[in-house]
Design a protein around this motif. Structure first.
Motif, short mmCIF file in Angstrom:
data_model
loop_
_atom_site.label_atom_id
_atom_site.label_comp_id
_atom_site.label_asym_id
_atom_site.label_seq_id
_atom_site.Cartn_x
_atom_site.Cartn_y
_atom_site.Cartn_z
N LEU A 84 -13.94 59.13 15.15
CA LEU A 84 -15.25 59.42 15.00
C LEU A 84 -15.11 61.21 15.20
N GLN A 85 -14.16 61.65 16.42
CA GLN A 85 -14.04 63.00 16.32
C GLN A 85 -14.22 63.95 14.94
N ARG A 86 -12.98 63.72 14.67
CA ARG A 86 -12.85 64.22 13.55
C ARG A 86 -13.63 63.87 12.10
N SER A 87 -14.31 62.84 12.03
CA SER A 87 -15.55 63.03 11.53
C SER A 87 -17.03 63.66 11.41
N LEU A 88 -17.33 63.42 12.86
CA LEU A 88 -18.14 64.70 14.15
C LEU A 88 -17.69 65.49 13.43
N VAL A 89 -17.05 66.72 13.26
CA VAL A 89 -16.08 67.65 13.20
C VAL A 89 -16.81 68.50 11.57
N LEU A 90 -16.44 67.80 10.38
CA LEU A 90 -16.44 67.18 9.17
C LEU A 90 -17.66 68.01 8.96
N GLU A 91 -18.05 66.53 9.55
CA GLU A 91 -19.78 66.66 9.69
C GLU A 91 -21.07 67.61 9.90
N ALA A 92 -20.29 68.43 11.36
CA ALA A 92 -21.03 69.55 11.78
C ALA A 92 -21.05 71.07 10.98
N ILE A 93 -19.35 70.55 10.57
CA ILE A 93 -19.13 72.48 10.11
C ILE A 93 -20.23 72.18 8.90
N ARG A 94 -20.02 70.64 8.21
CA ARG A 94 -20.98 70.90 6.89
C ARG A 94 -22.14 71.34 6.92
N ARG A 95 -22.89 71.05 8.04
CA ARG A 95 -23.92 71.06 8.26
C ARG A 95 -24.29 73.05 8.95
N SER A 96 -23.74 73.23 9.66
CA SER A 96 -23.52 74.24 10.05
C SER A 96 -23.55 75.67 8.99
N ARG A 97 -23.83 76.61 9.74
CA ARG A 97 -24.12 78.00 8.91
C ARG A 97 -22.75 78.64 8.18
N HIS A 98 -22.86 79.51 7.34
CA HIS A 98 -22.04 80.15 7.21
C HIS A 98 -21.17 80.57 8.12
N HIS A 99 -20.15 80.66 8.29
CA HIS A 99 -18.48 80.97 9.15
C HIS A 99 -19.30 81.26 10.66
N THR A 100 -19.28 79.83 11.21
CA THR A 100 -20.07 79.80 12.32
C THR A 100 -18.43 79.29 13.56
N THR A 101 -18.69 79.26 14.94
CA THR A 101 -17.64 79.56 15.60
C THR A 101 -17.36 78.19 16.08
N ALA A 102 -15.88 77.76 16.52
CA ALA A 102 -15.53 76.19 17.06
C ALA A 102 -16.50 75.94 18.34
N GLU A 103 -16.78 77.06 18.92
CA GLU A 103 -17.72 76.95 20.11
C GLU A 103 -18.75 76.29 19.68
N GLU A 104 -19.67 77.00 18.98
CA GLU A 104 -20.75 75.85 18.41
C GLU A 104 -20.71 75.09 17.73
N ILE A 105 -19.69 75.11 17.10
CA ILE A 105 -19.43 73.38 16.64
C ILE A 105 -19.48 72.35 17.50
N ALA A 106 -18.14 72.95 19.02
CA ALA A 106 -18.06 72.22 19.72
C ALA A 106 -19.81 71.34 20.40
N ARG A 107 -20.38 72.99 20.84
CA ARG A 107 -21.55 72.96 21.60
C ARG A 107 -23.02 70.94 20.93
N ARG A 108 -22.34 72.08 19.56
CA ARG A 108 -23.06 70.61 19.01
C ARG A 108 -22.74 69.10 18.84
N ILE A 109 -22.00 69.38 18.72
CA ILE A 109 -20.94 67.56 19.02
C ILE A 109 -21.20 67.58 20.39
N ARG A 110 -21.15 67.90 21.35
CA ARG A 110 -21.45 67.49 22.61
C ARG A 110 -23.24 67.00 23.10
N GLU A 111 -23.94 67.65 21.71
CA GLU A 111 -25.27 67.56 22.13
C GLU A 111 -24.64 65.84 22.89
#
Ligand SMILES: [Mn+2]
Ligand SMILES: [Mn+2]
Ligand SMILES: [Zn+2]
Ligand SMILES: [Zn+2]
Lengths: 141, 141
Positions: free
Chosen positions: B16-43
DNA sequence: AGTAGTATCGCAAGTAGTAGCAATAGCGTA
DNA sequence: TACGCTATTGCTACTACTTGCGATACTACT
């Protein structure tokens, strides 16, 4: 112009900590780390905090006496500014590091100057890629 | 080849964790940060640890689905691997960032290949320097 | 469906710096 | 030599990851 004069010209002061950092970097091998410099200084002066070393590396860099480069993603490497500038090629497969003369990188610099009006510092970050040896190996072993 | 198959081909598992990271990076703006991805998933999934996000970015990078670049000394930027590769010029005076087509960097790549046998990834780290605007200004103000 | 094997997970601690703050100490001037 | 201004210091906390470890949960195999 000596150290004190150069410092004062920028409103900076001469402190024991600052001269110890400069001395340490002069005695150190090329491409040393801030941690290594801090460790050496703290052998003789344990009261000097690592954060002071980091701040003084920055101050000495503003003075043009030291510079830093990035050979990998994590650790910043420091060295005196008066060694000959050169680029770095780092292999992401085997980790090997290779120095390249700035002249090899000059055509790119010239092009960026011409096309983008941008004056690049190609010595600042290593160029990552795959080295000759790793390229010649079939898959990855 | 779909995600599960690609993962299994490398002895990796679908979580689950792995697909959430992939999904988040696909939805994110270009050049996003790991912290931003973590923050979104952790919501939505507060139990997922930031270290899991870092480890999955690395795993997805090994799979060739995502990549990272370095625009400054501190924060690593992540993006999907299928966007067009490009270089970055970052001004150390004003901080401006500019994208450059890989074609502009190709002459250097060709030269490093020829002279050093080294295949560079010139998109990996930004080239730092002084931009046109900052160069045209007399001293530094 | 049940089980063994191991990749991955959450958590906690470590690494390489960065930043805010009150105390200290260089430096210019008197 | 003394004094005031403020750059610099040590300390502590914080950022952006990285790593070790024991618990969990994917997968392949039966
Ligand atoms: Mn990198
Ligand atoms: Mn740098
Ligand atoms: Zn190599
Ligand atoms: Zn600029």
């Amino acid at each position: 112009m000596d150290l004190v004069t150069a410092l004062h010209a920028q409103g900076k002061r001469l402190t024991l900590q600052r001269s110890l950092v400069l001395e340490a970097i002069r005695r150190s091998r090329h491409h040393t780390t801030a941690e290594e410099i801090a460790r050496r200084i703290r052998e003789q002066h344990p009261q000097i905090d690592p954060s002071t070393v980091y701040r003084n590396l920055e101050a000495l860099e503003e003075l043009g006496l030291v510079t830093h480069t990035h050979l990998n993603d994590r650790i910043t490497r420091w060295h005196r500014a008066d060694v000959e500038r050169h680029g770095h090629l780092v292999c992401r497969a085997c980790g090997s590091e290779q120095e390249v003369p700035m002249a090899s990188l000059e055509p790119l610099a010239a092009r960026l100057r011409r096309d983008q009006g941008f004056e690049p510092d190609l010595a600042h970050s290593a160029i990552v890629g795959i080295c000759r040896t790793c390229r010649s190996v079939p898959s990855g072993r």
